[in-house]
Structure formats: structure tokens, C-alpha cells
Enzyme design. Structure first.
Site, short mmCIF file in Angstrom:
data_model
loop_
_atom_site.label_atom_id
_atom_site.label_comp_id
_atom_site.label_asym_id
_atom_site.label_seq_id
_atom_site.Cartn_x
_atom_site.Cartn_y
_atom_site.Cartn_z
N ASP A 102 0.81 -1.22 0.00
CA ASP A 102 0.00 0.00 0.00
C ASP A 102 0.85 1.28 0.00
OD1 ASP A 102 -2.01 -1.82 0.26
OD2 ASP A 102 -2.90 -0.93 2.04
N HIS B 156 3.57 -2.36 3.17
CA HIS B 156 3.62 -1.01 2.60
C HIS B 156 4.92 -0.79 1.83
CE1 HIS B 156 0.51 -0.66 5.66
NE2 HIS B 156 0.05 0.38 4.99
ZN LIG Z 1 -2.68 3.11 3.32
#
Ligand SMILES: [Zn+2]
Length: 303
Positions: free
Chosen positions: A111, A255
Site C-alpha cells: 500500500d 507497505h
Molecule cells: Zn494506506
């Protein structure tokens, strides 16, 4: 008057004869043309034949439409214009795929990118290991680093929508629509990929954004295994976080953007190795959902 009367009388007979003649000729015509009613039914058969033909044509058109739709979808997917999603996932929220334990697959998701350094590093590791993953990207980061997103798309990874600003606060319908629509648009302009996958920032479902995604038939993709990499744990802890909740059909949250992701980059090769040792295969979110759809269809057909 008498004369007139005598003149009128034959006229009356004449009219009567004419009327009789007309009646007779109709009767004779009916007798001579016993096929009149048959002709009528022949006409009905013709109409029926036409109807049958019309229904047949309609069926062929429907068949053709279905074939065209399927090939269009396949083509769209091949061209990266969109991801084929079974109806059951459109507007649905997905935390993991419901798969039998035998299907040892897992989806890695990244992400908050694209992001300088870490996105390219993640892409390098995935490439070395021949793995396709799913990236939920932030619109404003796409605007800032379009070349990185182009690489994500070009290397065969799946791209999902993670809003424009990554805001958590409550938004009205218009703002929520902007967050999603504008991001999908820049992903499309940058990569040619029209995404129908959405992940709400922070997993927040009640600030209006997820509602817009649901209403516009995105699959809302959550996760079943959180690396908690955003809180910058030590690398072994990060790896442990992933495996504590890992299971077949699972979705791993990591992430590649939004901050310093050096620990995620460090942990990733070991995460991949450990999954492989456990017999896992890596899939993208659309692949994972297709597997679930096939299994669910088989189960439904058995009932
Ligand atoms: Zn996020």
C-alpha cells in the site's frame, strides 16, 4: 303510376336476383376454394415459423453477445484495461478468499506507493522471485511518481485504488467520489489499467469512501495478515506478524510507500522464502478471487 309500378317491379326482382347471385357466388367461391381456411392456417404457420426463426436469431444474438463479452473481458484483462471480477465480489468486502486448505495460495499486497526507492526495491525482489503482487496506490503519489507506477503495471502486477489523499476523516459524497474516481482516472492515464479494486486507507469503512466504492461496484479488499510494518517493528517481528495470521487464501498487508519502508524491503525476501518452504504459491487479488469463485461455484452446483 301503373306504368311506373310495373317498371319498378322488375327492378325489384333484378335487385333480388343480384343479391341472390352475389350470395351464391360467395358460396360457390367458398366451395371452390375449400383451402381458404387452410390458407389462413398456412399464414399462421408462416407467422409461427417467423417467430421460431426470430427466437432462434435472438438466441444466436444472445450467444454471440455472451461470447463477445467474454472475449472482450479477456481482451480487456490481457490489455490491462480492467480486472475480471465475478459478480459476487462487485461491491463486496473481502478479507481473504474462502478456499479449501489444499489451495496453498497467498496474496502479497503493498500500500501507499508509488514511493521513491522502496517501490523499486520491492519490485526488484518480486522480479527476482518471479512473483506477481497487488499494489494499492495513492493518487497523489501516482501524480508525483508516474514512472514508478508504469513499472508496476509493466511488470505484470495488479494495481488497486487507495484514494487520492489517504485521508481518514468523514467525507461527503462528492469528496468521497473525488478520492476514488480521480485516483482510478490517473491510474488509467498512467498505465492503461482501469482498476475495480479498492482498499480504504486505514481500513476505515465508515467515512463515506468505502460506501462510494461499494456503490460503484469496486471489490473492497481488506487483509487477513497484517505485517504492521507502518509501526516500524524490528525485521524478525515484522516477519512474525505476517506468519502469525497466514493461511491459505490469505491476503498479506505490507507497505511500499508512505514513509521509510526499509524494514519491509529487508523482511520481504525472508517472507517469500518462508511461504515457499511452507508450500505456498503467490497470486494476485484477481487470481485469488477467481479461485474462490470457482470453488464456490462447484460447491453451489453440488447442492
Ligand atoms: Zn494506506
Amino acid at each position: 303510376m301503373e306504368q311506373n309500378k310495373s317498371l319498378l317491379w322488375p327492378q325489384g326482382i333484378l335487385i333480388a336476383l343480384l343479391a341472390l347471385g352475389a350470395t351464391l357466388s360467395v358460396a360457390v367461391m367458398m366451395l371452390l376454394r375449400p383451402n381458404a381456411s387452410e390458407a389462413q392456417s398456412n399464414q399462421n404457420i408462416d407467422i409461427n415459423n417467423n417467430l421460431v426463426a426470430k427466437v432462434g436469431t435472438q438466441k444466436r444474438i444472445e450467444g454471440l453477445k455472451a461470447t463477445m463479452l467474454t472475449s472482450w473481458q479477456q481482451e480487456a484483462q490481457a490489455k490491462g484495461l480492467g480486472y475480471t471480477l465475478a459478480k459476487r465480489f462487485q461491491g463486496a468486502t473481502i478479507k481473504e478468499a474462502k478456499l479449501s486448505q489444499a489451495q496453498k495460495v497467498i496474496a502479497l499486497t503493498f500500500d501507499d506507493g508509488p514511493w521513491p526507492e522502496s517501490t523499486a526495491q520491492v519490485l526488484d525482489i518480486l522480479k527476482q522471485n518471479n512473483i506477481k503482487a497487488t499494489f494499492f496506490v495513492v493518487g497523489q503519489n501516482v501524480k508525483n511518481f508516474p514512472e514508478l507506477l508504469k513499472r508496476v503495471g509493466a511488470e505484470g502486477h495488479v494495481i488497486g485504488n487507495h484514494t487520492w489523499h489517504h485521508w481518514y476523516h468523514v467525507m461527503n459524497q462528492q469528496a468521497a467520489a473525488y478520492e476514488i474516481d480521480h485516483t482510478t482516472e490517473i491510474i488509467y492515464q498512467t498505465t492503461g489499467i482501469k482498476t475495480n479494486l479498492f482498499r480504504p486507507p486505514g481500513g476505515i469503512m465508515h467515512n463515506g469512501v468505502a460506501a462510494h466504492a461499494r456503490n460503484t461496484k469496486y471489490a473492497i479488499v481488506m487483509w487477513s495478515s497484517d505485517s504492521v510494518d507502518y509501526s516500524l517493528p524490528a525485521v524478525p517481528k515484522l516477519i512474525d506478524n505476517v506468519f502469525r495470521q497466514a493461511k491459505p487464501g490469505g491476503i498479506v498487508l505490507m507497505h511500499d510507500g508512505g514513509g521509510n519502508r526499509s524494514r519491509t524491503v529487508q523482511a520481504l525476501p525472508e517472507i517469500i522464502n518462508r511461504f515457499r518452504k511452507q508450500g505456498y504459491r503467490f497470486v494476485t487479488i484477481p487470481e485469488l478471487l477467481e479461485m474462490e469463485d470457482k470453488e464456490q461455484t462447484v460447491i453451489a452446483n453440488k447442492k
